[in-house]
Design a protein around this motif. Sequence first.
Motif, PDB file in Angstrom:
ATOM      1  N   SER A  55      33.708  34.065   5.272  1.00 35.23           N
ATOM      2  CA  SER A  55      34.085  32.669   4.628  1.00 35.23           C
ATOM      3  C   SER A  55      34.344  32.817   3.240  1.00 35.23           C
ATOM      4  CB  SER A  55      32.691  31.741   4.670  1.00 35.23           C
ATOM      5  OG  SER A  55      32.506  31.403   6.218  1.00 35.23           O
ATOM      6  N   SER A  95      37.427  29.451   6.134  1.00 32.48           N
ATOM      7  CA  SER A  95      36.972  30.449   6.732  1.00 32.48           C
ATOM      8  C   SER A  95      38.235  31.183   7.474  1.00 32.48           C
ATOM      9  CB  SER A  95      35.819  30.168   7.543  1.00 32.48           C
ATOM     10  OG  SER A  95      34.776  29.728   6.988  1.00 32.48           O
ATOM     11  N   SER A 137      29.732  37.485  12.209  1.00 30.38           N
ATOM     12  CA  SER A 137      29.960  37.020  10.829  1.00 30.38           C
ATOM     13  C   SER A 137      29.773  38.349   9.928  1.00 30.38           C
ATOM     14  CB  SER A 137      29.090  35.867  10.481  1.00 30.38           C
ATOM     15  OG  SER A 137      29.090  35.558   9.073  1.00 30.38           O
ATOM     16  N   GLU A 174      30.659  28.750   7.449  1.00 29.08           N
ATOM     17  CA  GLU A 174      30.549  29.561   8.361  1.00 29.08           C
ATOM     18  C   GLU A 174      30.083  28.959   9.567  1.00 29.08           C
ATOM     19  OE1 GLU A 174      27.397  33.579   8.957  1.00 29.08           O
ATOM     20  OE2 GLU A 174      27.350  32.182   7.284  1.00 29.08           O
TER      21      GLU A 174
END
Length: 325
Positions: free
Chosen positions: A272, A177, A303, A236
């Motif tokens: 990721s 990631s 994210s 993640e």
Amino acid sequence: MVSPLHSNGRAELRDEKVVMPFGDLAPRPDIRPEVLLKLSGKLQTTLELSQLIEIFFTEIQQAVLIDGLTFNHAPNNILLSQGKASVHSASYRLQTQQDYMGDLMFHRSTRFREHELANIEGLLSTLVYPLRNALRYHEALAAAFRDPLTGAGNRVALDKTLSREIELAKRHGQDLSILMLDLDHFKRVNDEFGHGMGDRVLKEAVLSMTDCIRQTDMCFRYGGEEFLIMLSSAEEAGALRIAERIRMSINELRFTGDKGTLQVSASIGCSSLKGDDSMESLITRADEALYVAKKHGRNCVISDCDMAIPEPLDKQTVPTPNPNR
């Protein structure tokens, strides 16, 4: 000068020494001149530290039997090993009048005798200057890949490292990631507090980042006040935990200047690795997540999987009720 041998009570011999010229050693080494000549020649064939230590380990066994050795240079975070560790060991600090060149530990299953230690010390005298040259070469290479202000990796280091790590992660089926981090309102820091304060903020922010990540992770200056953090073997959820830890650490920083106290914050985007990712696509998704973090109030972590979040309530368009319905 050679310090006396001593035991630490666990049948492990640890003899701390500083390598000095031949004339100061007692007893004197008993090594054939051709062995020293051959060793000296071979040590001058490389500037790579790992190769240098390997050559030294292989060649000195003609003069003294050892099971393994360990080289440690803490200032440069270098730890190299050859062979295997055993019960007994003898340690040497390698130093000239100007340069510290690390610590070398020799391992063996039986105790070292005085004449064997004298031979080791004689052999070490051939290593000192090749090792100094190799360390300087290592430091020059490291400087070429480091941002001079913050000490973070630069864009050249990022391109080389991230592309290699993506390839390795795909080959071995491992997680990877990245975090894209931007210091909030940094232009205002420079404008109101001066560029000297801006430099302080950048340096302290990088220290906060590196304190929050593991030794296998790396921090790079992407440009200006923007940084990329590569998280090896991090899925993640793990990446988001690290990102939140970094965000909180930076938000706790305080700086005092002529114009008062300054508090800083950071916005972070996370992505990721996917099976079809290139380095460019992985960075693009993290950058897009960072943009969303900026758009939704800053000082937060987003994210790439969370980018379809709704607008904040105060920015949403509230429909007007239709009286005919």
